[in-house]
Design a protein around this motif. Structure first.
Motif, PDB file in Angstrom:
ATOM      1  N   ALA A   4      20.623  13.116  -8.298  1.00 25.61           N
ATOM      2  CA  ALA A   4      19.606  13.088  -9.348  1.00 25.61           C
ATOM      3  C   ALA A   4      18.835  11.781  -9.283  1.00 25.61           C
ATOM      4  CB  ALA A   4      20.278  13.222 -10.712  1.00 25.61           C
ATOM      5  N   ASN A   5      17.618  11.811  -9.755  1.00 27.83           N
ATOM      6  CA  ASN A   5      16.838  10.592  -9.878  1.00 27.83           C
ATOM      7  C   ASN A   5      17.607   9.637 -10.790  1.00 27.83           C
ATOM      8  OD1 ASN A   5      14.924   8.870 -11.526  1.00 27.83           O
ATOM      9  ND2 ASN A   5      13.542   9.645  -9.956  1.00 27.83           N
ATOM     10  N   PRO A   6      17.829   8.393 -10.366  1.00 26.11           N
ATOM     11  CA  PRO A   6      18.623   7.461 -11.172  1.00 26.11           C
ATOM     12  C   PRO A   6      18.082   7.256 -12.592  1.00 26.11           C
ATOM     13  CG  PRO A   6      18.330   6.584  -8.974  1.00 26.11           C
ATOM     14  CD  PRO A   6      17.465   7.811  -9.075  1.00 26.11           C
ATOM     15  N   ALA A   7      16.771   7.195 -12.740  1.00 33.07           N
ATOM     16  CA  ALA A   7      16.194   7.005 -14.079  1.00 33.07           C
ATOM     17  C   ALA A   7      16.501   8.210 -14.969  1.00 33.07           C
ATOM     18  CB  ALA A   7      14.685   6.783 -13.984  1.00 33.07           C
ATOM     19  N   THR A   8      16.407   9.392 -14.395  1.00 30.61           N
ATOM     20  CA  THR A   8      16.707  10.609 -15.151  1.00 30.61           C
ATOM     21  C   THR A   8      18.179  10.637 -15.544  1.00 30.61           C
ATOM     22  OG1 THR A   8      14.965  11.824 -14.013  1.00 30.61           O
ATOM     23  CG2 THR A   8      16.699  13.133 -15.054  1.00 30.61           C
ATOM     24  N   LEU A   9      19.030  10.274 -14.611  1.00 31.08           N
ATOM     25  CA  LEU A   9      20.465  10.277 -14.874  1.00 31.08           C
ATOM     26  C   LEU A   9      20.830   9.256 -15.955  1.00 31.08           C
ATOM     27  CD1 LEU A   9      22.879  11.834 -13.920  1.00 31.08           C
ATOM     28  CD2 LEU A   9      23.169  10.178 -12.076  1.00 31.08           C
ATOM     29  N   ARG A  10      20.273   8.057 -15.859  1.00 31.16           N
ATOM     30  CA  ARG A  10      20.528   7.039 -16.897  1.00 31.16           C
ATOM     31  C   ARG A  10      20.081   7.537 -18.264  1.00 31.16           C
ATOM     32  NH1 ARG A  10      18.265   3.779 -13.092  1.00 31.16           N
ATOM     33  NH2 ARG A  10      19.800   2.603 -11.915  1.00 31.16           N
ATOM     34  N   ASN A  11      18.905   8.172 -18.294  1.00 36.68           N
ATOM     35  CA  ASN A  11      18.368   8.688 -19.552  1.00 36.68           C
ATOM     36  C   ASN A  11      19.276   9.771 -20.126  1.00 36.68           C
ATOM     37  OD1 ASN A  11      16.678   9.170 -21.716  1.00 36.68           O
ATOM     38  ND2 ASN A  11      15.229  10.382 -20.550  1.00 36.68           N
ATOM     39  N   LEU A  12      19.774  10.656 -19.282  1.00 34.47           N
ATOM     40  CA  LEU A  12      20.671  11.716 -19.745  1.00 34.47           C
ATOM     41  C   LEU A  12      21.953  11.145 -20.336  1.00 34.47           C
ATOM     42  CD1 LEU A  12      20.393  14.461 -16.990  1.00 34.47           C
ATOM     43  CD2 LEU A  12      19.933  14.744 -19.437  1.00 34.47           C
ATOM     44  N   VAL A  13      22.530  10.154 -19.665  1.00 35.26           N
ATOM     45  CA  VAL A  13      23.769   9.548 -20.167  1.00 35.26           C
ATOM     46  C   VAL A  13      23.506   8.854 -21.506  1.00 35.26           C
ATOM     47  CG1 VAL A  13      25.517   7.778 -19.734  1.00 35.26           C
ATOM     48  CG2 VAL A  13      24.823   9.318 -17.889  1.00 35.26           C
ATOM     49  N   LYS A  14      22.410   8.118 -21.601  1.00 38.81           N
ATOM     50  CA  LYS A  14      22.069   7.448 -22.874  1.00 38.81           C
ATOM     51  C   LYS A  14      21.835   8.468 -23.979  1.00 38.81           C
ATOM     52  CE  LYS A  14      19.952   3.315 -20.931  1.00 38.81           C
ATOM     53  NZ  LYS A  14      18.696   2.575 -20.732  1.00 38.81           N
ATOM     54  N   ARG A  15      21.112   9.537 -23.631  1.00 38.67           N
ATOM     55  CA  ARG A  15      20.832  10.580 -24.630  1.00 38.67           C
ATOM     56  C   ARG A  15      22.121  11.267 -25.072  1.00 38.67           C
ATOM     57  NH1 ARG A  15      17.355  12.966 -27.588  1.00 38.67           N
ATOM     58  NH2 ARG A  15      16.975  15.187 -27.586  1.00 38.67           N
ATOM     59  N   TYR A  16      23.012  11.549 -24.119  1.00 38.92           N
ATOM     60  CA  TYR A  16      24.291  12.162 -24.462  1.00 38.92           C
ATOM     61  C   TYR A  16      25.060  11.265 -25.440  1.00 38.92           C
ATOM     62  CZ  TYR A  16      29.149  13.466 -24.308  1.00 38.92           C
ATOM     63  OH  TYR A  16      30.419  13.794 -24.692  1.00 38.92           O
ATOM     64  N   GLU A  17      25.160   9.979 -25.123  1.00 41.64           N
ATOM     65  CA  GLU A  17      25.906   9.056 -25.984  1.00 41.64           C
ATOM     66  C   GLU A  17      25.284   8.963 -27.372  1.00 41.64           C
ATOM     67  OE1 GLU A  17      25.841   5.595 -23.503  1.00 41.64           O
ATOM     68  OE2 GLU A  17      27.594   6.255 -22.346  1.00 41.64           O
ATOM     69  N   SER A  18      23.960   8.930 -27.430  1.00 46.93           N
ATOM     70  CA  SER A  18      23.264   8.868 -28.713  1.00 46.93           C
ATOM     71  C   SER A  18      23.492  10.140 -29.536  1.00 46.93           C
ATOM     72  CB  SER A  18      21.769   8.665 -28.462  1.00 46.93           C
ATOM     73  OG  SER A  18      21.047   8.751 -29.652  1.00 46.93           O
ATOM     74  N   HIS A  23      25.942  13.369 -33.790  1.00 45.17           N
ATOM     75  CA  HIS A  23      26.680  14.558 -34.217  1.00 45.17           C
ATOM     76  C   HIS A  23      27.967  14.169 -34.960  1.00 45.17           C
ATOM     77  CE1 HIS A  23      28.033  18.619 -34.486  1.00 45.17           C
ATOM     78  NE2 HIS A  23      29.125  18.357 -33.795  1.00 45.17           N
ATOM     79  N   ALA A  24      28.611  13.095 -34.527  1.00 42.43           N
ATOM     80  CA  ALA A  24      29.817  12.636 -35.227  1.00 42.43           C
ATOM     81  C   ALA A  24      29.480  12.225 -36.661  1.00 42.43           C
ATOM     82  CB  ALA A  24      30.450  11.473 -34.473  1.00 42.43           C
ATOM     83  N   ARG A  25      28.314  11.637 -36.850  1.00 40.63           N
ATOM     84  CA  ARG A  25      27.877  11.218 -38.185  1.00 40.63           C
ATOM     85  C   ARG A  25      27.403  12.396 -39.029  1.00 40.63           C
ATOM     86  NH1 ARG A  25      24.700   7.895 -35.501  1.00 40.63           N
ATOM     87  NH2 ARG A  25      22.834   8.843 -36.378  1.00 40.63           N
ATOM     88  N   LEU A  26      26.565  13.230 -38.436  1.00 40.25           N
ATOM     89  CA  LEU A  26      25.899  14.287 -39.193  1.00 40.25           C
ATOM     90  C   LEU A  26      26.686  15.594 -39.237  1.00 40.25           C
ATOM     91  CD1 LEU A  26      22.320  13.720 -37.735  1.00 40.25           C
ATOM     92  CD2 LEU A  26      23.237  12.842 -39.898  1.00 40.25           C
ATOM     93  N   GLY A  27      27.193  16.005 -38.095  1.00 45.89           N
ATOM     94  CA  GLY A  27      27.963  17.241 -38.026  1.00 45.89           C
ATOM     95  C   GLY A  27      27.186  18.491 -38.377  1.00 45.89           C
ATOM     96  N   THR A  28      25.873  18.487 -38.131  1.00 46.93           N
ATOM     97  CA  THR A  28      25.059  19.658 -38.461  1.00 46.93           C
ATOM     98  C   THR A  28      24.983  20.618 -37.277  1.00 46.93           C
ATOM     99  OG1 THR A  28      23.004  18.645 -37.687  1.00 46.93           O
ATOM    100  CG2 THR A  28      23.622  18.259 -40.009  1.00 46.93           C
ATOM    101  N   SER A  29      24.538  21.830 -37.541  1.00 45.45           N
ATOM    102  CA  SER A  29      24.365  22.792 -36.451  1.00 45.45           C
ATOM    103  C   SER A  29      23.257  22.330 -35.509  1.00 45.45           C
ATOM    104  CB  SER A  29      24.072  24.189 -36.994  1.00 45.45           C
ATOM    105  OG  SER A  29      22.893  24.183 -37.765  1.00 45.45           O
TER     106      SER A  29
END
Length: 84
Positions: A4-18, A23-29
């Motif tokens: 994968a493009n490194p920038a895309t991969l970094r963005n995906l990991v950051k987005r996943y963590e965020s 979701h842990a805070r909100l717990g909404t659908s």
């Protein structure tokens, strides 16, 4: 193996963590759906089936790529916005 493009991969990991944190805070659908979407995309992008495997694969791929500041490397935009 495709990489994968490194920038895309970094963005995906950051987005996943965020989104995992949100979701842990909100717990909404809605937060659950967003987390599932990015989890799926991360797995597909890394060629894995589980999020822990995807995160390990992403880490390994990113470790193997020279950083943008390395001599001879081309600058890659670090901000990539993925949309569904």
């Amino acid at each position: 193996m495709l990489m994968a493009n490194p920038a895309t991969l970094r963005n995906l990991v950051k987005r996943y963590e965020s989104l995992r944190s949100a979701h842990a805070r909100l717990g909404t659908s809605e937060s659950s759906r967003h987390l599932e979407d990015v989890s799926y995309t991360l797995c597909v992008t890394t060629g894995t089936r589980t999020v822990p495997d995807a995160l390990r694969a992403a880490e390994a791929q990113l470790r193997a790529v020279p950083s943008a500041g390395s001599v001879g490397s081309k600058a890659v935009p670090s901000e990539v916005q993925l949309t569904a």
